[in-house]
Design a protein around this motif. Sequence first.
Motif, PDB file in Angstrom:
ATOM      1  N   LEU A  52       0.833  -1.203   0.000  1.00  0.00           N
ATOM      2  CA  LEU A  52       0.000   0.000   0.000  1.00  0.00           C
ATOM      3  C   LEU A  52       0.868   1.253   0.000  1.00  0.00           C
ATOM      4  CD1 LEU A  52      -3.131   0.587   0.221  1.00  0.00           C
ATOM      5  CD2 LEU A  52      -2.697   1.000   2.640  1.00  0.00           C
ATOM      6  N   LEU A  53       1.884   1.271   0.852  1.00  0.00           N
ATOM      7  CA  LEU A  53       2.776   2.427   0.931  1.00  0.00           C
ATOM      8  C   LEU A  53       3.562   2.606  -0.363  1.00  0.00           C
ATOM      9  CD1 LEU A  53       4.172   2.049   4.557  1.00  0.00           C
ATOM     10  CD2 LEU A  53       2.682   3.870   3.715  1.00  0.00           C
ATOM     11  N   ARG A  54       3.926   1.491  -0.999  1.00  0.00           N
ATOM     12  CA  ARG A  54       4.641   1.595  -2.263  1.00  0.00           C
ATOM     13  C   ARG A  54       3.791   2.311  -3.305  1.00  0.00           C
ATOM     14  NH1 ARG A  54       6.174  -3.290  -2.537  1.00  0.00           N
ATOM     15  NH2 ARG A  54       4.567  -4.185  -3.883  1.00  0.00           N
ATOM     16  N   GLY A  55       2.501   1.995  -3.339  1.00  0.00           N
ATOM     17  CA  GLY A  55       1.616   2.672  -4.264  1.00  0.00           C
ATOM     18  C   GLY A  55       1.488   4.150  -3.956  1.00  0.00           C
ATOM     19  N   VAL A  56       1.358   4.499  -2.671  1.00  0.00           N
ATOM     20  CA  VAL A  56       1.256   5.906  -2.287  1.00  0.00           C
ATOM     21  C   VAL A  56       2.518   6.656  -2.696  1.00  0.00           C
ATOM     22  CG1 VAL A  56       1.141   7.498  -0.324  1.00  0.00           C
ATOM     23  CG2 VAL A  56      -0.347   5.486  -0.377  1.00  0.00           C
ATOM     24  N   ARG A  57       3.685   6.088  -2.378  1.00  0.00           N
ATOM     25  CA  ARG A  57       4.947   6.776  -2.662  1.00  0.00           C
ATOM     26  C   ARG A  57       5.151   6.974  -4.162  1.00  0.00           C
ATOM     27  NH1 ARG A  57       7.040   3.025   1.124  1.00  0.00           N
ATOM     28  NH2 ARG A  57       8.081   1.943  -0.591  1.00  0.00           N
ATOM     29  N   ARG A  58       4.827   5.952  -4.958  1.00  0.00           N
ATOM     30  CA  ARG A  58       5.034   6.058  -6.405  1.00  0.00           C
ATOM     31  C   ARG A  58       4.124   7.118  -7.012  1.00  0.00           C
ATOM     32  NH1 ARG A  58       5.812  -0.348  -8.150  1.00  0.00           N
ATOM     33  NH2 ARG A  58       7.988  -0.496  -7.452  1.00  0.00           N
ATOM     34  N   GLU A  59       2.896   7.205  -6.524  1.00  0.00           N
ATOM     35  CA  GLU A  59       2.006   8.225  -7.064  1.00  0.00           C
ATOM     36  C   GLU A  59       2.448   9.616  -6.638  1.00  0.00           C
ATOM     37  OE1 GLU A  59      -1.230   9.351  -9.460  1.00  0.00           O
ATOM     38  OE2 GLU A  59      -0.253   7.399  -9.171  1.00  0.00           O
ATOM     39  N   LEU A  60       2.858   9.778  -5.396  1.00  0.00           N
ATOM     40  CA  LEU A  60       3.329  11.086  -4.946  1.00  0.00           C
ATOM     41  C   LEU A  60       4.550  11.532  -5.746  1.00  0.00           C
ATOM     42  CD1 LEU A  60       3.039  10.828  -1.036  1.00  0.00           C
ATOM     43  CD2 LEU A  60       1.505  12.019  -2.623  1.00  0.00           C
ATOM     44  N   ALA A  61       5.403  10.576  -6.100  1.00  0.00           N
ATOM     45  CA  ALA A  61       6.615  10.930  -6.844  1.00  0.00           C
ATOM     46  C   ALA A  61       6.275  11.550  -8.186  1.00  0.00           C
ATOM     47  CB  ALA A  61       7.486   9.686  -7.039  1.00  0.00           C
ATOM     48  N   GLU A  62       5.153  11.154  -8.784  1.00  0.00           N
ATOM     49  CA  GLU A  62       4.768  11.727 -10.073  1.00  0.00           C
ATOM     50  C   GLU A  62       4.437  13.205  -9.951  1.00  0.00           C
ATOM     51  OE1 GLU A  62       2.156   9.827 -12.675  1.00  0.00           O
ATOM     52  OE2 GLU A  62       2.901   7.790 -12.289  1.00  0.00           O
ATOM     53  N   TYR A  63       4.075  13.629  -8.755  1.00  0.00           N
ATOM     54  CA  TYR A  63       3.751  15.033  -8.521  1.00  0.00           C
ATOM     55  C   TYR A  63       4.884  15.765  -7.808  1.00  0.00           C
ATOM     56  CZ  TYR A  63      -1.019  13.687  -9.719  1.00  0.00           C
ATOM     57  OH  TYR A  63      -2.127  13.214 -10.373  1.00  0.00           O
ATOM     58  N   GLY A  64       6.022  15.111  -7.661  1.00  0.00           N
ATOM     59  CA  GLY A  64       7.151  15.742  -6.996  1.00  0.00           C
ATOM     60  C   GLY A  64       6.955  15.922  -5.508  1.00  0.00           C
ATOM     61  N   ALA A  65       6.107  15.115  -4.907  1.00  0.00           N
ATOM     62  CA  ALA A  65       5.832  15.219  -3.470  1.00  0.00           C
ATOM     63  C   ALA A  65       6.482  14.060  -2.721  1.00  0.00           C
ATOM     64  CB  ALA A  65       4.334  15.238  -3.206  1.00  0.00           C
ATOM     65  N   GLN A  66       6.709  14.266  -1.431  1.00  0.00           N
ATOM     66  CA  GLN A  66       7.379  13.290  -0.577  1.00  0.00           C
ATOM     67  C   GLN A  66       6.448  12.845   0.541  1.00  0.00           C
ATOM     68  OE1 GLN A  66      10.536  11.940  -0.818  1.00  0.00           O
ATOM     69  NE2 GLN A  66       9.892  10.650   0.877  1.00  0.00           N
ATOM     70  N   ALA A  67       6.437  11.529   0.821  1.00  0.00           N
ATOM     71  CA  ALA A  67       5.610  11.001   1.910  1.00  0.00           C
ATOM     72  C   ALA A  67       6.331  11.148   3.247  1.00  0.00           C
ATOM     73  CB  ALA A  67       5.278   9.531   1.658  1.00  0.00           C
ATOM     74  N   VAL A  68       5.580  11.557   4.266  1.00  0.00           N
ATOM     75  CA  VAL A  68       6.081  11.631   5.641  1.00  0.00           C
ATOM     76  C   VAL A  68       5.244  10.669   6.474  1.00  0.00           C
ATOM     77  CG1 VAL A  68       6.434  13.097   7.658  1.00  0.00           C
ATOM     78  CG2 VAL A  68       6.757  14.050   5.358  1.00  0.00           C
ATOM     79  N   LEU A  69       5.868   9.621   7.009  1.00  0.00           N
ATOM     80  CA  LEU A  69       5.142   8.614   7.775  1.00  0.00           C
ATOM     81  C   LEU A  69       4.939   9.074   9.217  1.00  0.00           C
ATOM     82  CD1 LEU A  69       6.744   5.253   6.586  1.00  0.00           C
ATOM     83  CD2 LEU A  69       4.441   6.072   6.141  1.00  0.00           C
ATOM     84  N   LEU A  70       3.708   8.963   9.689  1.00  0.00           N
ATOM     85  CA  LEU A  70       3.366   9.270  11.073  1.00  0.00           C
ATOM     86  C   LEU A  70       2.641   8.060  11.655  1.00  0.00           C
ATOM     87  CD1 LEU A  70       1.916  12.868  10.555  1.00  0.00           C
ATOM     88  CD2 LEU A  70       4.237  12.271  11.245  1.00  0.00           C
TER      89      LEU A  70
END
Length: 342
Positions: A90-108
Amino acid sequence: MTPHAHGRRPTLEDVARRSGVSRSTVSRVINGEPRVRAEVVEQVRQVIAELGYVPNQAARQLVTRRTGAVAVVASQPQNRLFLDPFFDCLLRGVRRELAEYGAQAVLLFLDDPDDHPRVADYLGGGHVDGAVLFSLRPGDRLHEMADGLDIPVVFGGRPLLRDGDIMRAHAHAYVDGDNRGGARQAVQHLVSLGRTRIATVTGPYDQEDSAAERLAGYRDVLPGAPPELTERADYTEQGGADAMAALLDRCPALDAVFVASDLMATGALRALREYGRRIPDDVAVIGFDDLTEISESADPPLTTVHQDVERMGRLMARLLFDRPAQPSSVVVPTRLVLRQSA
Protein backbone atom coordinates in the motif's frame (compact mmCIF):
# COMPACT_ATOMS: atom_id res chain seq x y z
CA MET A 1 -18.01 13.83 -26.59
CA THR A 2 -16.24 15.29 -23.57
CA PRO A 3 -16.47 13.82 -20.04
CA HIS A 4 -18.34 16.98 -19.04
CA ALA A 5 -21.01 16.16 -21.58
CA HIS A 6 -21.82 13.01 -19.64
CA GLY A 7 -22.50 15.05 -16.50
CA ARG A 8 -19.20 14.25 -14.76
CA ARG A 9 -16.83 17.03 -13.83
CA PRO A 10 -13.65 16.79 -15.96
CA THR A 11 -10.60 15.75 -13.97
CA LEU A 12 -6.87 16.27 -14.22
CA GLU A 13 -6.67 12.67 -15.44
CA ASP A 14 -9.07 13.47 -18.29
CA VAL A 15 -6.93 16.44 -19.37
CA ALA A 16 -3.74 14.35 -19.25
CA ARG A 17 -5.28 11.49 -21.22
CA ARG A 18 -6.70 13.79 -23.91
CA SER A 19 -3.43 15.74 -24.14
CA GLY A 20 -1.25 12.64 -24.25
CA VAL A 21 0.96 13.83 -21.39
CA SER A 22 1.39 12.94 -17.72
CA ARG A 23 -0.71 14.36 -14.87
CA SER A 24 2.39 16.07 -13.50
CA THR A 25 2.90 17.87 -16.84
CA VAL A 26 -0.70 19.11 -16.77
CA SER A 27 -0.15 20.32 -13.20
CA ARG A 28 2.96 22.25 -14.25
CA VAL A 29 1.06 23.90 -17.10
CA ILE A 30 -1.80 24.90 -14.81
CA ASN A 31 0.61 26.44 -12.32
CA GLY A 32 2.70 28.25 -14.92
CA GLU A 33 5.94 26.41 -14.26
CA PRO A 34 8.67 27.10 -16.85
CA ARG A 35 9.85 23.51 -17.42
CA VAL A 36 7.28 22.71 -20.14
CA ARG A 37 7.80 23.17 -23.88
CA ALA A 38 5.69 25.91 -25.46
CA GLU A 39 3.91 23.52 -27.83
CA VAL A 40 2.93 21.24 -24.92
CA VAL A 41 1.63 24.23 -22.94
CA GLU A 42 -0.53 25.24 -25.89
CA GLN A 43 -1.82 21.71 -26.39
CA VAL A 44 -2.75 21.26 -22.71
CA ARG A 45 -4.44 24.67 -22.51
CA GLN A 46 -6.50 23.83 -25.59
CA VAL A 47 -7.67 20.56 -24.03
CA ILE A 48 -8.51 22.36 -20.77
CA ALA A 49 -10.68 24.76 -22.74
CA GLU A 50 -12.35 21.96 -24.71
CA LEU A 51 -13.20 19.94 -21.59
CA GLY A 52 -14.11 22.92 -19.43
CA TYR A 53 -11.72 21.72 -16.73
CA VAL A 54 -11.60 23.89 -13.59
CA PRO A 55 -8.90 23.02 -11.01
CA ASN A 56 -10.26 22.32 -7.55
CA GLN A 57 -8.92 24.95 -5.14
CA ALA A 58 -7.77 22.44 -2.50
CA ALA A 59 -6.03 20.38 -5.17
CA ARG A 60 -4.44 23.48 -6.63
CA GLN A 61 -3.01 24.44 -3.25
CA LEU A 62 -1.57 20.94 -3.03
CA VAL A 63 -0.10 20.97 -6.54
CA THR A 64 1.67 24.27 -5.83
CA ARG A 65 3.43 22.39 -3.03
CA ARG A 66 3.52 24.75 -0.13
CA THR A 67 5.74 22.19 1.61
CA GLY A 68 6.13 19.38 -0.95
CA ALA A 69 5.21 16.82 1.74
CA VAL A 70 2.17 14.60 2.26
CA ALA A 71 1.51 12.85 5.57
CA VAL A 72 0.77 9.12 5.60
CA VAL A 73 -0.81 8.37 8.97
CA ALA A 74 -0.93 4.74 10.12
CA SER A 75 -2.81 3.62 13.20
CA GLN A 76 -0.49 0.67 13.70
CA PRO A 77 2.61 -0.03 15.80
CA GLN A 78 5.71 0.61 13.68
CA ASN A 79 7.10 -2.91 14.13
CA ARG A 80 3.88 -4.51 12.87
CA LEU A 81 3.52 -2.09 9.98
CA PHE A 82 6.89 -2.91 8.45
CA LEU A 83 6.41 -6.65 8.91
CA ASP A 84 3.06 -6.69 7.10
CA PRO A 85 3.44 -7.03 3.31
CA PHE A 86 -0.05 -5.56 2.80
CA PHE A 87 1.00 -2.20 4.24
CA ASP A 88 4.32 -2.34 2.43
CA CYS A 89 2.49 -2.75 -0.89
CA LEU A 90 0.00 0.00 0.00
CA LEU A 91 2.78 2.43 0.93
CA ARG A 92 4.64 1.59 -2.26
CA GLY A 93 1.62 2.67 -4.26
CA VAL A 94 1.26 5.91 -2.29
CA ARG A 95 4.95 6.78 -2.66
CA ARG A 96 5.03 6.06 -6.41
CA GLU A 97 2.01 8.23 -7.06
CA LEU A 98 3.33 11.09 -4.95
CA ALA A 99 6.62 10.93 -6.84
CA GLU A 100 4.77 11.73 -10.07
CA TYR A 101 3.75 15.03 -8.52
CA GLY A 102 7.15 15.74 -7.00
CA ALA A 103 5.83 15.22 -3.47
CA GLN A 104 7.38 13.29 -0.58
CA ALA A 105 5.61 11.00 1.91
CA VAL A 106 6.08 11.63 5.64
CA LEU A 107 5.14 8.61 7.77
CA LEU A 108 3.37 9.27 11.07
CA PHE A 109 2.39 6.52 13.51
CA LEU A 110 -0.35 6.21 16.11
CA ASP A 111 1.04 3.60 18.48
CA ASP A 112 -0.94 4.74 21.53
CA PRO A 113 -3.49 7.41 22.53
CA ASP A 114 -0.75 9.87 23.52
CA ASP A 115 0.25 10.11 19.85
CA HIS A 116 -3.08 11.61 18.77
CA PRO A 117 -2.60 15.22 19.89
CA ARG A 118 0.96 15.23 18.54
CA VAL A 119 -0.16 13.99 15.12
CA ALA A 120 -3.16 16.32 15.04
CA ASP A 121 -0.96 19.33 15.82
CA TYR A 122 1.48 18.28 13.11
CA LEU A 123 -1.25 17.88 10.48
CA GLY A 124 -2.71 21.26 11.32
CA GLY A 125 0.61 23.08 11.67
CA GLY A 126 1.38 23.73 8.01
CA HIS A 127 4.01 21.00 7.78
CA VAL A 128 2.25 19.00 5.05
CA ASP A 129 -0.02 19.76 2.11
CA GLY A 130 -2.33 16.77 2.48
CA ALA A 131 -2.80 13.53 4.40
CA VAL A 132 -3.57 9.90 3.66
CA LEU A 133 -5.02 8.21 6.75
CA PHE A 134 -5.35 4.45 6.96
CA SER A 135 -5.85 1.59 9.37
CA LEU A 136 -7.76 3.93 11.65
CA ARG A 137 -10.24 2.49 14.13
CA PRO A 138 -13.89 3.55 14.32
CA GLY A 139 -14.14 6.31 16.88
CA ASP A 140 -10.50 7.33 16.43
CA ARG A 141 -10.25 11.05 17.19
CA LEU A 142 -8.48 11.72 13.90
CA HIS A 143 -11.77 11.08 12.13
CA GLU A 144 -13.17 14.12 13.91
CA MET A 145 -9.95 16.09 13.58
CA ALA A 146 -9.99 15.60 9.82
CA ASP A 147 -13.09 17.82 9.66
CA GLY A 148 -11.17 20.80 10.97
CA LEU A 149 -8.06 20.46 8.82
CA ASP A 150 -7.54 22.92 5.98
CA ILE A 151 -5.62 20.37 3.89
CA PRO A 152 -7.00 17.64 1.60
CA VAL A 153 -7.56 14.32 3.40
CA VAL A 154 -8.12 10.85 1.92
CA PHE A 155 -8.82 7.72 3.94
CA GLY A 156 -7.64 4.22 3.17
CA GLY A 157 -10.77 2.18 3.83
CA ARG A 158 -14.22 3.58 4.51
CA PRO A 159 -13.95 5.95 7.49
CA LEU A 160 -16.39 5.05 10.25
CA LEU A 161 -17.48 6.80 13.43
CA ARG A 162 -19.03 5.23 16.49
CA ASP A 163 -22.36 6.82 17.41
CA GLY A 164 -23.28 4.96 20.59
CA ASP A 165 -23.69 1.35 19.48
CA ILE A 166 -24.13 2.32 15.81
CA MET A 167 -21.35 2.70 13.26
CA ARG A 168 -21.89 5.41 10.65
CA ALA A 169 -19.85 6.46 7.64
CA HIS A 170 -17.80 9.66 7.77
CA ALA A 171 -18.11 12.13 4.87
CA HIS A 172 -14.53 12.04 3.60
CA ALA A 173 -12.94 10.81 0.40
CA TYR A 174 -11.74 7.21 0.67
CA VAL A 175 -10.39 4.25 -1.30
CA ASP A 176 -11.34 0.70 -0.36
CA GLY A 177 -11.51 -2.79 -1.81
CA ASP A 178 -14.75 -4.69 -2.37
CA ASN A 179 -14.37 -6.61 0.87
CA ARG A 180 -17.90 -7.96 1.08
CA GLY A 181 -18.10 -8.95 -2.58
CA GLY A 182 -14.71 -10.65 -2.44
CA ALA A 183 -15.70 -12.64 0.63
CA ARG A 184 -18.90 -13.76 -1.08
CA GLN A 185 -16.89 -15.01 -4.08
CA ALA A 186 -14.62 -17.01 -1.76
CA VAL A 187 -17.38 -18.66 0.24
CA GLN A 188 -19.52 -19.36 -2.84
CA HIS A 189 -16.54 -21.18 -4.34
CA LEU A 190 -16.18 -23.33 -1.23
CA VAL A 191 -19.89 -24.17 -1.40
CA SER A 192 -19.49 -25.08 -5.10
CA LEU A 193 -16.78 -27.57 -4.08
CA GLY A 194 -19.35 -29.39 -1.93
CA ARG A 195 -17.96 -28.22 1.42
CA THR A 196 -20.60 -28.22 4.14
CA ARG A 197 -18.80 -27.15 7.35
CA ILE A 198 -17.23 -23.87 6.27
CA ALA A 199 -15.53 -21.82 8.99
CA THR A 200 -14.06 -18.33 8.87
CA VAL A 201 -11.14 -16.57 10.53
CA THR A 202 -12.04 -12.89 10.63
CA GLY A 203 -9.99 -9.82 11.46
CA PRO A 204 -10.42 -7.46 14.42
CA TYR A 205 -13.76 -5.70 14.13
CA ASP A 206 -12.40 -2.39 15.40
CA GLN A 207 -10.03 -1.88 12.45
CA GLU A 208 -11.98 0.18 9.93
CA ASP A 209 -14.75 -1.92 8.43
CA SER A 210 -12.81 -4.40 6.28
CA ALA A 211 -13.06 -7.23 8.81
CA ALA A 212 -16.76 -6.61 9.38
CA GLU A 213 -17.40 -6.44 5.62
CA ARG A 214 -15.57 -9.71 4.97
CA LEU A 215 -17.50 -11.38 7.75
CA ALA A 216 -20.73 -9.98 6.28
CA GLY A 217 -19.82 -11.50 2.90
CA TYR A 218 -19.33 -14.88 4.58
CA ARG A 219 -22.74 -14.57 6.25
CA ASP A 220 -24.39 -13.48 2.98
CA VAL A 221 -23.63 -16.94 1.61
CA LEU A 222 -24.03 -18.86 4.88
CA PRO A 223 -26.66 -16.95 6.90
CA GLY A 224 -27.29 -19.97 9.11
CA ALA A 225 -23.63 -20.70 9.96
CA PRO A 226 -23.30 -21.46 13.69
CA PRO A 227 -21.22 -18.95 15.69
CA GLU A 228 -18.69 -21.61 16.69
CA LEU A 229 -17.48 -21.63 13.06
CA THR A 230 -16.25 -18.03 13.40
CA GLU A 231 -12.98 -17.07 15.12
CA ARG A 232 -11.42 -13.63 15.37
CA ALA A 233 -7.69 -12.95 14.89
CA ASP A 234 -5.33 -10.00 14.47
CA TYR A 235 -4.11 -10.09 10.84
CA THR A 236 -0.84 -11.82 11.82
CA GLU A 237 0.42 -15.27 10.87
CA GLN A 238 0.46 -16.44 14.48
CA GLY A 239 -3.02 -15.04 15.00
CA GLY A 240 -4.24 -17.09 12.05
CA ALA A 241 -2.59 -20.23 13.44
CA ASP A 242 -4.13 -19.72 16.89
CA ALA A 243 -7.57 -19.05 15.42
CA MET A 244 -7.41 -22.15 13.22
CA ALA A 245 -6.40 -24.28 16.20
CA ALA A 246 -9.34 -22.93 18.19
CA LEU A 247 -11.72 -23.73 15.34
CA LEU A 248 -10.40 -27.29 15.01
CA ASP A 249 -10.74 -27.85 18.74
CA ARG A 250 -14.38 -26.71 18.65
CA CYS A 251 -15.35 -28.11 15.24
CA PRO A 252 -13.02 -30.96 14.26
CA ALA A 253 -15.32 -31.92 11.36
CA LEU A 254 -14.96 -28.58 9.53
CA ASP A 255 -13.99 -29.09 5.89
CA ALA A 256 -13.22 -25.54 4.67
CA VAL A 257 -12.16 -22.15 5.99
CA PHE A 258 -12.27 -18.64 4.58
CA VAL A 259 -9.49 -16.56 6.16
CA ALA A 260 -9.71 -12.75 6.01
CA SER A 261 -6.06 -12.18 5.01
CA ASP A 262 -3.27 -14.09 3.29
CA LEU A 263 -0.94 -13.60 6.25
CA MET A 264 -3.44 -15.20 8.62
CA ALA A 265 -4.12 -17.91 6.06
CA THR A 266 -0.46 -19.02 6.14
CA GLY A 267 -0.82 -19.48 9.88
CA ALA A 268 -4.04 -21.43 9.32
CA LEU A 269 -2.25 -23.73 6.85
CA ARG A 270 0.46 -24.38 9.43
CA ALA A 271 -2.09 -25.23 12.14
CA LEU A 272 -3.98 -27.57 9.82
CA ARG A 273 -0.79 -29.49 9.05
CA GLU A 274 0.02 -29.72 12.75
CA TYR A 275 -3.44 -31.20 13.35
CA GLY A 276 -2.83 -33.75 10.61
CA ARG A 277 -5.32 -32.28 8.12
CA ARG A 278 -4.60 -32.62 4.39
CA ILE A 279 -5.10 -29.48 2.29
CA PRO A 280 -7.36 -29.32 0.33
CA ASP A 281 -8.49 -32.97 0.68
CA ASP A 282 -9.66 -32.63 4.28
CA VAL A 283 -9.90 -28.84 4.57
CA ALA A 284 -9.99 -26.30 1.71
CA VAL A 285 -8.51 -22.88 2.50
CA ILE A 286 -9.09 -19.47 0.89
CA GLY A 287 -7.35 -16.23 1.90
CA PHE A 288 -7.80 -12.57 1.02
CA ASP A 289 -5.47 -9.96 -0.61
CA ASP A 290 -3.44 -12.08 -3.08
CA LEU A 291 -0.07 -10.76 -1.97
CA THR A 292 1.93 -12.96 -4.32
CA GLU A 293 5.00 -13.20 -2.09
CA ILE A 294 2.68 -14.96 0.39
CA SER A 295 0.02 -16.67 -1.70
CA GLU A 296 2.31 -18.21 -4.32
CA SER A 297 4.92 -19.41 -1.82
CA ALA A 298 2.42 -20.91 0.66
CA ASP A 299 2.33 -24.68 1.14
CA PRO A 300 0.21 -25.45 -0.78
CA PRO A 301 -0.14 -22.29 -2.93
CA LEU A 302 -3.07 -20.29 -1.65
CA THR A 303 -6.39 -19.75 -3.36
CA THR A 304 -7.25 -16.17 -2.43
CA VAL A 305 -9.28 -13.07 -3.21
CA HIS A 306 -7.20 -10.68 -5.29
CA GLN A 307 -7.32 -6.94 -4.72
CA ASP A 308 -4.86 -4.54 -6.33
CA VAL A 309 -3.29 -3.16 -3.16
CA GLU A 310 -0.64 -1.03 -4.86
CA ARG A 311 -3.28 0.52 -7.10
CA MET A 312 -5.33 1.34 -4.01
CA GLY A 313 -2.35 3.21 -2.57
CA ARG A 314 -1.87 5.12 -5.80
CA LEU A 315 -5.55 6.06 -5.91
CA MET A 316 -5.40 7.41 -2.35
CA ALA A 317 -2.56 9.74 -3.26
CA ARG A 318 -4.17 10.67 -6.58
CA LEU A 319 -7.38 11.82 -4.90
CA LEU A 320 -5.34 14.40 -2.98
CA PHE A 321 -4.27 16.02 -6.24
CA ASP A 322 -7.37 15.57 -8.36
CA ARG A 323 -10.32 15.96 -6.04
CA PRO A 324 -13.92 16.41 -7.17
CA ALA A 325 -16.07 19.13 -5.67
CA GLN A 326 -17.60 16.67 -3.18
CA PRO A 327 -15.90 13.89 -1.15
CA SER A 328 -15.38 10.95 -3.47
CA SER A 329 -15.02 7.25 -2.87
CA VAL A 330 -13.37 4.58 -4.99
CA VAL A 331 -14.12 0.89 -4.43
CA VAL A 332 -11.58 -1.34 -6.18
CA PRO A 333 -13.07 -4.60 -7.51
CA THR A 334 -11.88 -8.01 -6.34
CA ARG A 335 -11.64 -11.42 -8.00
CA LEU A 336 -10.94 -14.97 -6.90
CA VAL A 337 -7.59 -16.51 -7.89
CA LEU A 338 -7.61 -20.31 -7.81
CA ARG A 339 -4.56 -22.24 -6.58
CA GLN A 340 -4.02 -25.60 -4.92
CA SER A 341 -5.40 -24.84 -1.43
CA ALA A 342 -8.98 -24.79 -2.74
